[in-house]
Scaffold this active site. Sequence first.
Site, PDB file in Angstrom:
ATOM      1  N   SER A 144       0.841  -1.202   0.000  1.00  0.00           N
ATOM      2  CA  SER A 144       0.000   0.000   0.000  1.00  0.00           C
ATOM      3  C   SER A 144       0.873   1.248   0.000  1.00  0.00           C
ATOM      4  O   SER A 144       1.987   1.245   0.545  1.00  0.00           O
ATOM      5  CB  SER A 144      -0.881   0.017   1.252  1.00  0.00           C
ATOM      6  N   TYR A 156      -1.978  -0.833  10.569  1.00  0.00           N
ATOM      7  CA  TYR A 156      -2.168  -1.279   9.183  1.00  0.00           C
ATOM      8  C   TYR A 156      -0.963  -0.862   8.339  1.00  0.00           C
ATOM      9  O   TYR A 156      -0.413  -1.658   7.574  1.00  0.00           O
ATOM     10  CB  TYR A 156      -3.455  -0.666   8.618  1.00  0.00           C
TER      11      TYR A 156
HETATM   12  N1  LIG Z   1      -8.620  -0.461  -1.305  1.00  0.00           N
HETATM   13  C1  LIG Z   1      -7.523   0.275  -1.226  1.00  0.00           C
HETATM   14  O1  LIG Z   1      -7.550   1.509  -1.373  1.00  0.00           O
HETATM   15  C2  LIG Z   1      -6.190  -0.374  -0.984  1.00  0.00           C
HETATM   16  C3  LIG Z   1      -5.059   0.447  -1.068  1.00  0.00           C
HETATM   17  C4  LIG Z   1      -3.814  -0.113  -0.855  1.00  0.00           C
HETATM   18  C5  LIG Z   1      -3.712  -1.462  -0.581  1.00  0.00           C
HETATM   19  N2  LIG Z   1      -4.837  -2.243  -0.496  1.00  0.00           N
HETATM   20  C6  LIG Z   1      -4.648  -3.662  -0.202  1.00  0.00           C
HETATM   21  O2  LIG Z   1      -5.221  -4.421  -1.250  1.00  0.00           O
HETATM   22  C7  LIG Z   1      -5.661  -5.669  -0.744  1.00  0.00           C
HETATM   23  C8  LIG Z   1      -7.111  -5.894  -1.132  1.00  0.00           C
HETATM   24  O3  LIG Z   1      -7.883  -4.833  -0.564  1.00  0.00           O
HETATM   25  P1  LIG Z   1      -9.370  -4.516  -1.019  1.00  0.00           P
HETATM   26  O4  LIG Z   1      -9.555  -3.062  -0.839  1.00  0.00           O
HETATM   27  O5  LIG Z   1      -9.673  -5.140  -2.312  1.00  0.00           O
HETATM   28  O6  LIG Z   1     -10.168  -5.260   0.163  1.00  0.00           O
HETATM   29  P2  LIG Z   1     -11.685  -5.762   0.253  1.00  0.00           P
HETATM   30  O7  LIG Z   1     -12.507  -5.249  -0.870  1.00  0.00           O
HETATM   31  O8  LIG Z   1     -12.088  -5.476   1.647  1.00  0.00           O
HETATM   32  O9  LIG Z   1     -11.534  -7.357   0.038  1.00  0.00           O
HETATM   33  C9  LIG Z   1     -10.762  -8.078   0.946  1.00  0.00           C
HETATM   34  C10 LIG Z   1     -10.579  -9.487   0.455  1.00  0.00           C
HETATM   35  O10 LIG Z   1      -9.706 -10.168   1.377  1.00  0.00           O
HETATM   36  C11 LIG Z   1     -10.384 -11.241   2.002  1.00  0.00           C
HETATM   37  N3  LIG Z   1     -10.020 -11.275   3.407  1.00  0.00           N
HETATM   38  C12 LIG Z   1      -9.907 -10.236   4.261  1.00  0.00           C
HETATM   39  N4  LIG Z   1      -9.578 -10.664   5.480  1.00  0.00           N
HETATM   40  C13 LIG Z   1      -9.479 -12.008   5.405  1.00  0.00           C
HETATM   41  C14 LIG Z   1      -9.184 -13.024   6.324  1.00  0.00           C
HETATM   42  N5  LIG Z   1      -8.937 -12.786   7.638  1.00  0.00           N
HETATM   43  N6  LIG Z   1      -9.171 -14.305   5.893  1.00  0.00           N
HETATM   44  C15 LIG Z   1      -9.435 -14.598   4.605  1.00  0.00           C
HETATM   45  N7  LIG Z   1      -9.738 -13.675   3.677  1.00  0.00           N
HETATM   46  C16 LIG Z   1      -9.758 -12.396   4.082  1.00  0.00           C
HETATM   47  C17 LIG Z   1     -11.867 -10.973   1.800  1.00  0.00           C
HETATM   48  O11 LIG Z   1     -12.608 -12.203   1.816  1.00  0.00           O
HETATM   49  P3  LIG Z   1     -14.210 -12.234   2.153  1.00  0.00           P
HETATM   50  O12 LIG Z   1     -14.919 -11.651   0.954  1.00  0.00           O
HETATM   51  O13 LIG Z   1     -14.536 -13.662   2.350  1.00  0.00           O
HETATM   52  O14 LIG Z   1     -14.406 -11.390   3.364  1.00  0.00           O
HETATM   53  C18 LIG Z   1     -11.861 -10.285   0.438  1.00  0.00           C
HETATM   54  O15 LIG Z   1     -11.790 -11.244  -0.584  1.00  0.00           O
HETATM   55  C19 LIG Z   1      -5.423  -5.641   0.761  1.00  0.00           C
HETATM   56  O16 LIG Z   1      -4.201  -6.269   1.071  1.00  0.00           O
HETATM   57  C20 LIG Z   1      -5.319  -4.157   1.055  1.00  0.00           C
HETATM   58  O17 LIG Z   1      -4.567  -3.898   2.199  1.00  0.00           O
HETATM   59  C21 LIG Z   1      -6.073  -1.723  -0.695  1.00  0.00           C
END
Ligand SMILES: NC(=O)c1ccc[n+]([C@@H]2O[C@H](COP(=O)([O-])OP(=O)(O)OC[C@H]3O[C@@H](n4cnc5c(N)ncnc54)[C@H](OP(=O)(O)O)[C@@H]3O)[C@@H](O)[C@H]2O)c1
Length: 255
Positions: A144, A156
């Site tokens: 991130s 985080y």
């Molecule tokens: N969104 C942003 O702006 C952003 C920016 C920088 C980095 N990121 C990183 O990108 C990655 C994806 O983020 P996102 O925004 O796409 O998140 P999201 O929409 O909240 O989706 C999270 C995904 O991870 C799974 N997950 C979360 N916790 C889990 C656990 N304890 N065990 C198993 N599965 C788990 C969820 O499964 P379920 O559907 O079953 O809950 C879902 O498939 C993360 O590593 C995040 O830190 C995101």
Amino acid sequence: MSGLTGKTALVTGASRGIGRSIAERLAAEGALVAVHYGSNEGAAKDVVNAIHTAGGRAFPVRAELGVDGDVDTLFTGLEEGLAGRPLDILVNNAGFIDYDATVDSVTHQQFERLFAVNVRAPLFITQRALTLMPDGGRIINISSGVTWFAIPEIVYAMTKGAINVFSRSLAHTQGVRGITVNTVSPGVTETDMNGWLSDRDAAKAIGDLTALGRPAKPADIGDAVAFFASEDARWISGQTLEVNGGLFLGPRVQR
Ligand SMILES: NC(=O)c1ccc[n+]([C@@H]2O[C@H](COP(=O)([O-])OP(=O)(O)OC[C@H]3O[C@@H](n4cnc5c(N)ncnc54)[C@H](OP(=O)(O)O)[C@@H]3O)[C@@H](O)[C@H]2O)c1
């Protein structure tokens, strides 16, 4: 970009958001994709169905990460779906943010949970994946931008800093096998994690801080990950790519 026909991939956290986009793109390139999820079975099934409808191949794998036995559960489902095939591509994407884990109020329990899901799980998933991965494989870790810009959610941010270090060291040790390891570092992306972006003013504020003028869509990230998974990226390892539309490049008005 070269296709991924004949390759296999595991994308953790592929039921929603960025992970979904990565899974769909890798499948569109021809890979058989393991769509991992934690608890949202309906969302994971939607992703698998969408991939099948588009002519691709995928199967769901459930495993709650950050709990005892998580990696065993994940690899039981993964190996069943792979049915003896190797694992060519690993994308460590699953992760979460805890908006209460600030320096003023974080508890030991919140700290342990964030590190268990965002850091411990990718480490031990990778350890296990390396036993299934042939020479020349690909590992992409999702970090991130909060590793270089400050946010109140300090724990985080610390977990993502650990991912950057993990990636670089892993790239160093796995190069001997021709396995590349790279980090994709998204900026602010429209996913469930950032529900606050549904507020139009909040989205505009992020757009104003971004050279390209808007928050990211998940596919903006998934496409960059697919590049690192491709043959075209064979000579890139140990790198972190900021995929953020030009976030915080400087003041808009300069005189
Ligand atoms: N969104 C942003 O702006 C952003 C920016 C920088 C980095 N990121 C990183 O990108 C990655 C994806 O983020 P996102 O925004 O796409 O998140 P999201 O929409 O909240 O989706 C999270 C995904 O991870 C799974 N997950 C979360 N916790 C889990 C656990 N304890 N065990 C198993 N599965 C788990 C969820 O499964 P379920 O559907 O079953 O809950 C879902 O498939 C993360 O590593 C995040 O830190 C995101």
